[in-house]
Design a protein around this motif. Structure first.
Motif, mmCIF file in Angstrom:
data_model
loop_
_atom_site.group_PDB
_atom_site.id
_atom_site.type_symbol
_atom_site.label_atom_id
_atom_site.label_comp_id
_atom_site.label_asym_id
_atom_site.label_seq_id
_atom_site.Cartn_x
_atom_site.Cartn_y
_atom_site.Cartn_z
ATOM 1 N N SER A 15 -4.553 -1.493 -0.808
ATOM 2 C CA SER A 15 -3.348 -0.677 -0.701
ATOM 3 C C SER A 15 -2.884 -0.247 -2.089
ATOM 4 O O SER A 15 -2.987 -0.990 -3.063
ATOM 5 N N ASP A 38 1.520 3.094 -1.120
ATOM 6 C CA ASP A 38 1.736 2.345 0.116
ATOM 7 C C ASP A 38 2.904 1.380 -0.049
ATOM 8 O O ASP A 38 3.696 1.182 0.870
ATOM 9 N N TYR A 39 2.991 0.789 -1.251
ATOM 10 C CA TYR A 39 4.040 -0.183 -1.544
ATOM 11 C C TYR A 39 4.594 0.076 -2.938
ATOM 12 O O TYR A 39 3.926 0.673 -3.787
ATOM 13 N N ARG A 69 1.577 -6.275 4.482
ATOM 14 C CA ARG A 69 0.588 -5.709 5.403
ATOM 15 C C ARG A 69 0.676 -6.320 6.790
ATOM 16 O O ARG A 69 0.131 -5.768 7.752
ATOM 17 N N PRO A 82 4.412 -4.019 10.671
ATOM 18 C CA PRO A 82 4.090 -2.635 11.061
ATOM 19 C C PRO A 82 4.719 -1.634 10.096
ATOM 20 O O PRO A 82 5.861 -1.808 9.654
ATOM 21 N N SER A 83 3.977 -0.592 9.774
ATOM 22 C CA SER A 83 4.377 0.320 8.697
ATOM 23 C C SER A 83 5.685 1.053 8.982
ATOM 24 O O SER A 83 6.359 1.504 8.046
ATOM 25 N N HIS A 84 6.087 1.185 10.249
ATOM 26 C CA HIS A 84 7.321 1.914 10.556
ATOM 27 C C HIS A 84 8.567 1.052 10.386
ATOM 28 O O HIS A 84 9.688 1.568 10.439
ATOM 29 N N ASN A 129 7.894 -1.572 1.311
ATOM 30 C CA ASN A 129 6.988 -0.577 1.894
ATOM 31 C C ASN A 129 7.618 0.813 1.917
ATOM 32 O O ASN A 129 8.763 1.012 1.510
ATOM 33 N N GLU A 130 6.854 1.774 2.440
ATOM 34 C CA GLU A 130 7.301 3.164 2.454
ATOM 35 C C GLU A 130 8.523 3.354 3.347
ATOM 36 O O GLU A 130 9.411 4.149 3.029
#
Length: 331
Positions: free
Chosen positions: A28, A113-114, A137, A140-142, A190-191
């Motif tokens: 990442s 990513d981060y 990681r 979940p990315s959302h 995270n994003e």
């Protein structure tokens, strides 16, 4: 298979010949948000520790707030050694450390990513980024996610002198309203978390790390406090914010409380929270409203309101101080 499809398969961890056999997944991307000001004494050691990270896919975004020592020259030297793909140097807004860090968070050119905050005078253990990314990681990315950790305290010569406080209670918004548990130099997010911080826009807050804890915990995100240190936090006379563990530091905090400093800090934080109020969870909105109502109330309603809101600090002594501050209307 075309080159583009091969690259996509590699990035996704899919074997090109046998889809059931996993391939290594590309690391990442981590943007290291480094803010500097008059940092020539320790900056090279910090940058060298970043170079030694086990996690190799990173880029340093350095924002200097108008240093007139050799800070800029040191940054440029590392940029020559590592290349511009590894070090990008910006001019800060000259509005203090919090504004400088948040300017990097809002910079549309910074993509990863981060995102990891970095101070100019610490020393990172090789596992620091790797450990943070490993936890992030798993989320979940959302979902907004924020990693922070305990630190090893060292003196100016990098000799160990102890550890930062251990916080055992779960991170939450009711805690974040009256305390920041995560040192910014340990924070990685995270994003999804970065996007909420960006949407808040131009704000006036006490510190970027406390603000990150407030936003992520209040907007339904996940916050993890790692009890295992992976950063050497240098204590010296030029620290803007130190460990705050000594008797003198605690006495100073009591003086600050009676001087109204903590109440002014809370004023700034709750004003900033209005910028993201629509993104707060119903539970967080309720806690915030009860907190605001209690702050404006008279003696007995104020005490009852704070208890009802659920706001708390991490330790028994901390909560005793919180009650004392509530009694005198200093929150």
């Amino acid at each position: 298979m075309s080159f583009q499809l091969k690259q996509l398969a590699w990035n996704m961890g899919v074997d090109q010949k046998n889809a059931s056999v996993p391939c290594p997944v590309m690391e990442s991307r981590v943007a290291i948000l480094l803010c500097t000001y008059q940092g020539q004494r320790y900056l090279s050691e910090q940058l060298s520790s970043i170079e030694q990270q086990n996690h190799k896919n990173w880029i340093v975004w350095a924002s200097d707030d108008g240093s007139h020592d050799n800070t800029q020259a040191i940054l440029e030297d590392f940029q020559k050694r590592w290349g511009k793909s590894r070090v990008s140097i910006q001019s800060g807004p000259a509005g203090g450390f919090a504004a400088n860090f948040l300017s990097l968070v809002s910079n549309v050119d910074v993509r990863a990513d981060y995102y990891s905050f970095a101070d100019q005078d610490d020393i990172w253990e090789p596992v620091k980024v790797q450990r943070a990314v490993g936890w992030l990681r798993s989320i979940p990315s959302h979902i907004p996610a924020l990693y922070c950790a305990r630190t090893t305290l060292v003196d100016e010569a990098n000799r160990e002198i102890g550890f930062s406080p251990f916080f055992g209670k779960p991170p939450c918004f009711a805690n974040a309203l009256v305390q920041n548990i995560g040192a910014g130099n340990t924070m990685v997010f995270n994003e999804a978390a970065r996007n909420i911080l960006r949407r808040a826009g131009d704000i006036d807050v006490v510190s970027h790390d406390w603000w990150a804890y407030l936003v992520v915990s209040g907007c339904g995100g996940k916050v993890y406090y790692d009890p295992s240190p992976s950063l050497r936090y240098r204590q010296h006379g030029r620290n803007l914010i130190g460990s705050n563990m000594s008797i003198c530091a605690r006495a100073a905090r009591i003086q600050m409380m009676f001087a109204g400093v903590f109440r002014e800090w809370n004023d700034r934080n709750v004003r900033a929270l209005e910028k993201v109020r629509d993104e707060l969870t119903p539970e967080s909105k309720r806690a915030l409203d009860l907190f605001l109502e209690a702050r404006a109330g008279k003696f007995l309603p104020r005490i009852k309101g704070f208890l009802k809101s659920g706001v708390h600090r991490q330790t028994f002594l901390g909560n005793m101080g919180l009650i004392l501050a509530a009694v005198f209307g200093k929150i």
